[in-house]
Design a protein around this motif. Structure first.
Motif, short mmCIF file in Angstrom:
data_model
loop_
_atom_site.label_atom_id
_atom_site.label_comp_id
_atom_site.label_asym_id
_atom_site.label_seq_id
_atom_site.Cartn_x
_atom_site.Cartn_y
_atom_site.Cartn_z
N VAL A 183 0.82 -1.21 0.00
CA VAL A 183 0.00 0.00 0.00
C VAL A 183 0.86 1.27 0.00
O VAL A 183 0.48 2.28 -0.60
N GLY A 184 2.03 1.21 0.66
CA GLY A 184 2.85 2.40 0.84
C GLY A 184 3.21 3.13 -0.44
O GLY A 184 3.03 4.36 -0.54
N PRO A 185 3.74 2.46 -1.48
CA PRO A 185 4.08 3.17 -2.71
C PRO A 185 2.89 3.85 -3.37
O PRO A 185 3.04 4.91 -3.98
N LEU A 186 1.70 3.24 -3.25
CA LEU A 186 0.50 3.90 -3.80
C LEU A 186 0.22 5.20 -3.06
O LEU A 186 -0.13 6.22 -3.67
N LEU A 187 0.37 5.18 -1.74
CA LEU A 187 0.22 6.40 -0.96
C LEU A 187 1.34 7.39 -1.30
O LEU A 187 1.13 8.61 -1.29
N GLY A 188 2.53 6.86 -1.61
CA GLY A 188 3.64 7.71 -2.02
C GLY A 188 3.31 8.49 -3.28
O GLY A 188 3.70 9.66 -3.43
N GLN A 222 -2.79 25.78 -7.81
CA GLN A 222 -3.11 24.96 -8.97
C GLN A 222 -2.02 25.15 -10.01
O GLN A 222 -1.77 26.25 -10.45
N ARG A 223 -1.33 24.09 -10.37
CA ARG A 223 -0.30 24.17 -11.41
C ARG A 223 -0.29 22.86 -12.19
O ARG A 223 -0.94 21.89 -11.81
N VAL A 224 0.42 22.85 -13.30
CA VAL A 224 0.51 21.66 -14.14
C VAL A 224 1.05 20.50 -13.30
O VAL A 224 2.05 20.65 -12.59
N ARG A 225 0.36 19.36 -13.36
CA ARG A 225 0.74 18.22 -12.53
C ARG A 225 2.12 17.71 -12.91
O ARG A 225 2.56 17.79 -14.06
N LEU A 226 2.78 17.15 -11.91
CA LEU A 226 4.08 16.55 -12.15
C LEU A 226 3.92 15.23 -12.90
O LEU A 226 2.90 14.55 -12.78
N PRO A 227 4.93 14.86 -13.70
CA PRO A 227 4.86 13.56 -14.39
C PRO A 227 5.14 12.40 -13.42
O PRO A 227 6.22 11.81 -13.40
N VAL A 228 4.14 12.10 -12.59
CA VAL A 228 4.30 11.10 -11.53
C VAL A 228 4.17 9.70 -12.11
O VAL A 228 3.27 9.43 -12.91
N ARG A 229 5.07 8.81 -11.71
CA ARG A 229 5.08 7.44 -12.23
C ARG A 229 5.49 6.49 -11.12
O ARG A 229 6.48 6.73 -10.43
N LEU A 230 4.71 5.44 -10.95
CA LEU A 230 5.03 4.40 -9.95
C LEU A 230 6.06 3.46 -10.57
O LEU A 230 5.79 2.80 -11.58
N THR A 231 7.24 3.40 -9.98
CA THR A 231 8.34 2.64 -10.56
C THR A 231 8.72 1.45 -9.69
O THR A 231 8.35 1.36 -8.51
N SER A 232 9.49 0.56 -10.27
CA SER A 232 10.00 -0.57 -9.49
C SER A 232 10.96 -0.09 -8.41
O SER A 232 11.06 -0.70 -7.34
N GLU A 233 11.64 1.04 -8.67
CA GLU A 233 12.56 1.58 -7.67
C GLU A 233 11.81 2.02 -6.42
O GLU A 233 12.30 1.85 -5.31
N SER A 234 10.59 2.57 -6.61
CA SER A 234 9.81 2.98 -5.44
C SER A 234 9.42 1.78 -4.59
O SER A 234 9.44 1.85 -3.36
N TYR A 235 9.09 0.64 -5.24
CA TYR A 235 8.79 -0.57 -4.47
C TYR A 235 10.05 -1.12 -3.80
O TYR A 235 9.98 -1.68 -2.69
N ARG A 236 11.19 -0.95 -4.45
CA ARG A 236 12.44 -1.41 -3.84
C ARG A 236 12.75 -0.58 -2.60
O ARG A 236 13.12 -1.12 -1.55
N TYR A 237 12.58 0.74 -2.71
CA TYR A 237 12.77 1.61 -1.55
C TYR A 237 11.78 1.26 -0.45
O TYR A 237 12.12 1.23 0.74
N GLY A 238 10.51 1.02 -0.86
CA GLY A 238 9.49 0.68 0.13
C GLY A 238 9.80 -0.63 0.83
O GLY A 238 9.59 -0.76 2.04
N ALA A 239 10.33 -1.60 0.08
CA ALA A 239 10.68 -2.89 0.69
C ALA A 239 11.81 -2.72 1.69
O ALA A 239 11.80 -3.33 2.78
#
Length: 960
Positions: free
Chosen positions: A369-374, A392-409
């Motif tokens: 669940v943590g990376p999704l909340l991230g 209000q500004r242009v959204r960041l190019p947010v992407r859920l990556t394998s690295e984020s799951y590695r950090y979360g683990a």
């Protein structure tokens, strides 16, 4: 299966503790996993912003990549083979390897330069009749041009004549009209080949990146033929000698993200290397304007990563402490159960395994669940416009990556270890030892026995000392932040200081309680008396809560101070560097000879010119009366003015000012000097010969007030001035050596810092020379930049350049680098407050439940509910309240000492005025309000729980 069911039942029985532990787990995993997500998103935004800035400043499209082959002695078969090979690679492989959309892929052919003449030219002199031309072709040209005259040429020669397009410049260059026929008269061509311009074209859109040459000036000596004709007659049949072929990529650089940077760079080099490796009979060139910007960007990206870690480490340590505190509370509640299991024969590993399974279950869910909340956190932080400010500004190019799951683990594993530590400690105690521990509440905690407070403070002080030493070297030697290695301990020292200072104060706190008790023991009411005894005798059980609150509140204060300091110092640096809100330069009438015309012969350009230029000063009043202007001042600046003083000489920057107007117009932070700047301006105004000099000049030339200094510059004789004052800083003046200007091995340059002389402008103009000055302007608070620009347009002033501080401040706020810092610090502050509230409430709820029997007895012996709530309020004040006050104190001290460390992420040599730690009353008020709400809300819940207490139930519980 039975073990799993038992664990689930145990978790349900302790649902509030488990829920609190799970919240901490999810927040920890979310924070850690959001770091790669946020850094990639912000760095991608920063890269696009850097490329946009490059396009604006250099007028070059950053998303372009051009590769070109030059043919020399190749045969037509060789050229066909080379072209086919390279063209296939570029279209089939390279275009997809960039990983960003290819908007255009233009193939252009260019012939060798040929001599041509008009078919019916009457000129008898052959040299005058001949003109040079080269043929060009571009793929899909028709979609990007519009005809201004004539028609499109035919795809094949008409009656043996090649129809071509020309630009307006080419038509003028060849002094011809449409439908005139040109004949090639060149030894390189066998036979007769004719060309006929049938159309004049221009760009369909002025900002179309399809054209490498933005103004089409390269085609002023060219005929443009169709792409089909070029391939057939230049390349395949070689009727006309081919000079080069090029491939021009137009890429959508707005889609360039951090993950694609390596692909972009490698593809650029692969295109060039592939040509060099596969073909040896040509020369190749490659142009990629974005590479230089990307190289600078990679340096900034590394700085940002470093700063992100240094800002997040205190928050991570705080979350780790929260996890340990909750785990310890769980262990304390179940120590009796663990001791009973141990006394009945259960092995330690069996007990630890049961809790490990529980931890694995919770950590596994948190890791999922943590990376999704991230991602959600990153989306929110992308809207930060300042500390705790969102727009209000242009959204960041947010992407859920394998690295984020590695950090979360990794974070989940760390949390798992932290959770097991109290359990492992608890399993070492038997039932007898557990009862003995309950009776020994006055024993010193482990961190005091091991002197962890002293060790943490020693490490923090060491880190502070090493940083200050390195910073001094950076500024005195004009070095970049990357030129000196930074101790990794710098990331941890703020948290170490907060922990060490908090533990040290808690070591002294029981003595303070004893003094308070002794001072008022004859006057304390029973409720306060009982509370002082309770807290004094059981101080150990409160210290976990207190150090937790100290760390969370101090971390919040530290985050708030760091955010305000970085934001305000960034704004101050811009204001100081510009000197005023608006800086105008205007055209002065002068007698300087005009520059030689382009293309003039060398002998004409080297004729003697006068060395002294005389200027006519324009009227100054129109600047003061511009729309929106509050004050205006003349500021003359002469770089490299020469001076002589005390048998020494050198070069310094000379500033000429009118003291009254200058003081009313400029921006300056008064704390930079020993006295307010207006005092120095008044001192300067007392004598027309008076000057102020920088301390760098005074130190290097041994100058003191009262000395005479002679000042002039090239072609202007030096005149005497008298030194009235020495200043460390002055608007726009940077006393630090420029980056790379100091050679440490050279003693002379090692002490060669910039120098400044400030004099009266009228005396400079009369005694030295009258030369152009800038106009510094301070706008009215209600005035807008648009109104000011409109006023300049209406007044028709000959303004040549404008420096707008207001616009630069807006650009700084939109800088992704600053946006990232504000987002991280906002997150740290919010998490600190949230975690402190959850931990506070959890501790007191559990504490009150554990003292149900004691509270029931107090009610039974006659204490009213009001008195009981009063005792609880005093107890909270002596524990939580004191911890909050210590946290605010420690946070402020940590900010004063360690927030200056963040300037290492910038270029310290350019940080003028110096980095100053700042506190915002609004931020402190937020902390006070949130803490006050936390204590009040917590006390309300505890009071409600006390009101629900039934005396007979409490006594019955004690009998059980």
């Amino acid at each position: 299966m039975a073990l799993f069911v038992m664990i689930i039942r145990k978790m349900v029985q302790n649902k509030w503790l488990v829920a609190s532990l799970f919240i901490g787990l999810v927040m920890s995993v979310a924070l850690v996993s959001s770091m790669p997500i946020y850094s990639e998103a912000v760095l991608s935004r920063m890269l696009v912003k850097d490329l946009e800035t490059m396009q604006t400043k250099k007028n070059v499209y950053p998303g372009s990549q051009y590769s070109k082959l030059f043919f020399t002695k190749e045969t037509p078969e060789q050229m066909n083979k080379i072209f086919t090979k390279v063209d296939r690679y570029i279209h089939n492989q390279a275009s997809a390897s960039f990983q960003i959309p290819v908007q255009e892929l233009v193939t252009d052919f260019q012939s060798k330069t040929l001599k041509i003449r008009l078919e019916n030219d009457t000129e008898t002199n052959r040299n005058k009749a001949l003109k040079s031309v080269s043929l060009h072709s571009f793929s899909e040209l028709e979609e990007h041009i519009q005809l201004t005259d004539g028609r499109m040429p035919a795809e094949q020669p008409v009656d043996g004549v090649y129809e071509v397009l020309v630009t307006e410049r080419a038509l003028i260059q060849y002094k011809t009209v449409l439908d005139a026929v040109f004949v090639i008269d060149d030894t390189k061509i066998a036979g007769e080949i004719k060309f006929k311009p049938v159309g004049v074209f221009g760009k369909k859109q002025d900002d179309d990146p399809y054209f490498r040459d933005s103004d089409l000036s390269e085609l002023s000596n060219s005929f443009v033929i169709s792409d089909k004709l070029a391939k057939q007659h230049l390349l395949q049949e070689s009727r006309i000698p081919l000079a080069s072929v090029g491939w021009f990529f137009v890429l959508d650089y707005s889609k360039l993200e951090l993950r694609y940077v390596d692909d972009f760079i490698q593809t650029t080099y692969k295109i060039h290397n592939s040509m060099l490796n596969n073909v040896t009979t040509y020369q190749a060139v490659s142009e990629t304007p974005a590479l230089e910007t990307i190289a600078t960007y990679l340096e900034r990206a590394e700085q940002l990563r470093t700063l992100m870690w240094s800002l997040n480490v205190p928050v991570l340590i705080m979350l780790g402490f929260y996890m340990f505190m909750v785990s310890n509370l769980i262990a304390d509640r179940q120590k009796n159960e663990i001791a009973v299991l141990r006394s009945r024969g259960a092995a330690r590993w069996q007990v630890i395994t049961s809790y490990a399974v529980e931890g694995i279950l919770l950590c596994g869910i948190a890791c999922a669940v943590g990376p999704l909340l991230g991602v959600v956190l990153t989306e929110v932080l992308g809207a930060s416009n300042g500390f705790l400010e969102f727009v209000q500004r242009v959204r960041l190019p947010v992407r859920l990556t394998s690295e984020s799951y590695r950090y979360g683990a990794i974070a989940a594993v760390a949390c798992f270890v932290i959770m097991l530590i109290p359990i492992i400690i608890a399993t070492r105690v038997t039932i007898v030892g557990h009862k003995q521990q309950l009776a020994r509440l006055l024993k010193s905690p482990l961190w005091h026995k091991m002197f962890l407070d002293v060790i943490a403070l020693a490490l923090a002080i060491y880190g502070l000392y090493t940083f200050r030493k390195r910073l001094a070297d950076l500024q005195s030697l004009g070095l970049n932040a990357d030129d000196l290695n930074i101790d990794p301990l710098q990331f941890v020292v703020p948290a170490l200081f907060i922990m060490g200072a908090g533990l040290l104060l808690l070591r002294l706190y029981p003595w303070v309680l004893r003094i308070v008790y002794w001072i008022g023991k004859k006057w304390w009411p029973p409720s306060v008396y009982a509370t002082l005894i309770q807290v004094g005798r059981s101080s150990t059980q409160y210290q976990f809560l207190m150090i937790f609150l100290i760390m969370t509140i101090a971390t919040g204060v530290f985050s708030a101070s760091a955010a305000r300091t970085i934001n305000n110092n960034t704004e101050d640096r811009i204001r100081y560097g510009n000197g005023a809100e608006i800086v105008l330069s205007s055209q002065w009438v002068n007698d300087a000879p005009p520059p030689p015309p382009p293309g003039a012969p060398v002998q004409e350009q080297t004729t003697p010119t006068q060395t002294v230029v005389h200027y006519l000063e324009p009227a100054f009043e129109p600047f003061k009366t511009l729309k929106g202007v509050q004050n205006a001042a003349k500021v003359f600046t002469k770089e490299e003015a020469s001076f002589s003083v005390n048998d020494g000489n050198g070069a310094a920057t000379l500033m000429g000012i009118d003291t009254d107007e200058f003081g009313e117009t400029t921006w300056f932070r008064d704390s930079l000097l020993d006295y307010p700047i207006n005092d120095y301006l008044n001192l300067l105004a007392s004598d027309s010969q008076a000057v102020l000099i920088s301390r760098t000049l005074a130190d290097q030339q041994k100058v003191k007030p009262g000395d005479t200094i002679w000042v002039g510059w090239s072609d202007v004789p030096q005149q005497p001035f008298k030194v009235y004052g020495i200043i460390d800083y002055f608007p726009t003046f940077n006393p630090n050596p420029a980056i790379g200007s100091v050679d440490v091995s050279d003693e002379e340059t090692a002490s060669n810092a910039p120098m400044l002389i400030v004099a009266h402008l009228p005396r400079v103009q009369v005694q030295l020379a009258l030369e152009p000055y800038d106009v510094w302007i301070k706008l009215k608070p209600e005035a807008t930049t648009a109104d000011f620009y409109e006023g300049i347009k209406e007044s028709e002033l000959p303004v040549t350049s404008i420096v707008n501080t207001r616009e630069e401040l807006v650009q700084a706020k939109n800088d992704p680098f600053l946006m990232a810092l504000n987002g991280i610090l906002t997150l740290g502050f919010v998490l600190s407050i949230l975690v402190s509230f959850i931990g506070f409430l959890l501790y007191w709820v559990l504490s009150l439940r554990g003292r149900t029997l004691q509270n029931g007895i107090l009610r039974a012996i006659g204490l009213s509910l009001k008195q009981l709530i009063g005792m609880l309020a005093v107890e909270q004040l002596l524990t939580s309240g004191v911890a909050v006050l210590i946290g605010i104190l420690v946070g402020n001290v940590a900010s004063l000492l360690y927030v200056p460390n963040f300037q290492i992420a910038f270029n310290p040599s350019s940080l003028v005025p110096p980095f100053k730690v700042m506190f915002d009353s609004g931020d402190l008020m937020r902390i006070y309000v949130l803490v006050g709400f936390m204590l009040t809300f917590g006390l309300g819940i505890l009071a409600y729980m006390l009101s629900r207490l039934r005396i007979h139930q409490a006594i019955k519980l004690g009998e059980d």
